[in-house]
Write an enzyme that holds these catalytic residues in place. Sequence first.
Site, PDB file in Angstrom:
ATOM      1  CG  ASP A  44      -2.050  -0.959   1.132  1.00 55.91           C
ATOM      2  OD1 ASP A  44      -2.289  -1.465   0.023  1.00 55.91           O
ATOM      3  OD2 ASP A  44      -2.709  -1.218   2.157  1.00 55.91           O
ATOM      4  CE  LYS A  66      -7.791   0.211  -0.649  1.00 57.98           C
ATOM      5  NZ  LYS A  66      -9.183   0.376  -1.136  1.00 57.98           N
ATOM      6  CG  MET A 179      -8.049   7.251   6.940  1.00 58.53           C
ATOM      7  SD  MET A 179      -8.814   5.719   6.329  1.00 58.53           S
ATOM      8  CE  MET A 179      -9.590   5.083   7.828  1.00 58.53           C
TER       9      MET A 179
END
Length: 262
Positions: A44, A66, A179
């Site tokens: 990733d 990702k 996030m």
Amino acid sequence: METQIKKEVKEPRITLVGAGPGDADLITIKGIKALKTADVVLYDALVNEEILEFAPENSVKVYVGKRSGDHSFSQDAINKLMIDYALNYGHVVRLKGGDPFVFGRGYEELDHAASFSIPATVIPGISSSIAVPGLQQIPVTHRGLSESFWVVTGTTSNGKISADIYTAAQTNATIVVLMGVHKLAEITQIFKNQGKNRLPVAVIQSGSTENEKIAIGTIDTIVEQVVEKKISSPALIVIGEVVSLHPSFQSIKEFYDIVAEG
């Protein structure tokens, strides 16, 4: 006499490996051992590429993205790649930032491997949700300040703030938001609505790496601090009284004490 050269057929298998929060030294020894036997590594965006040096030189290394805002491959595409490489090459190491099961969609990949009867194992990784605050001397729990901690996604699959943040804001727990830096203003407003304007907050970008940045403030001031320090993703947010233990918070506390006295 003809000599027939038989191509070695390797048994397909998949190992989900947590690469840790960013510092290449924070992968586990077991994770390194898995990489050393990899035929293919699917990695990733948040994985430190130094870690790929542990894989054999002739192994196939495939970047599958990702990162928040950079979905180079969809999850379905990654699942298919994982199976195809396992069937054709043998041992696939699926290398994921942090821990595979902390907002890493690791179980989806495990389940997909099982649907093809391909053996799959998990090697946990150090989660950024605990390690990154810890490296900044911010404990997620501390006697007298926090008896629990929540790890919450800042943005759900539909692009909205998780409903859990509204619930978490009503507790005295430490809240770690992954996030969520792009929704910081909305998140802080949730805490303001609970009257927690002076609650300490830290926002940490690229934790554990040489590019690490940190902003320390309160619910009232953290948005301004993040803009001033030019902090962007990847970053996590730590909300709670434990942030007051960070050395930089002392000057903020002194300011509020002076205001209170005045």
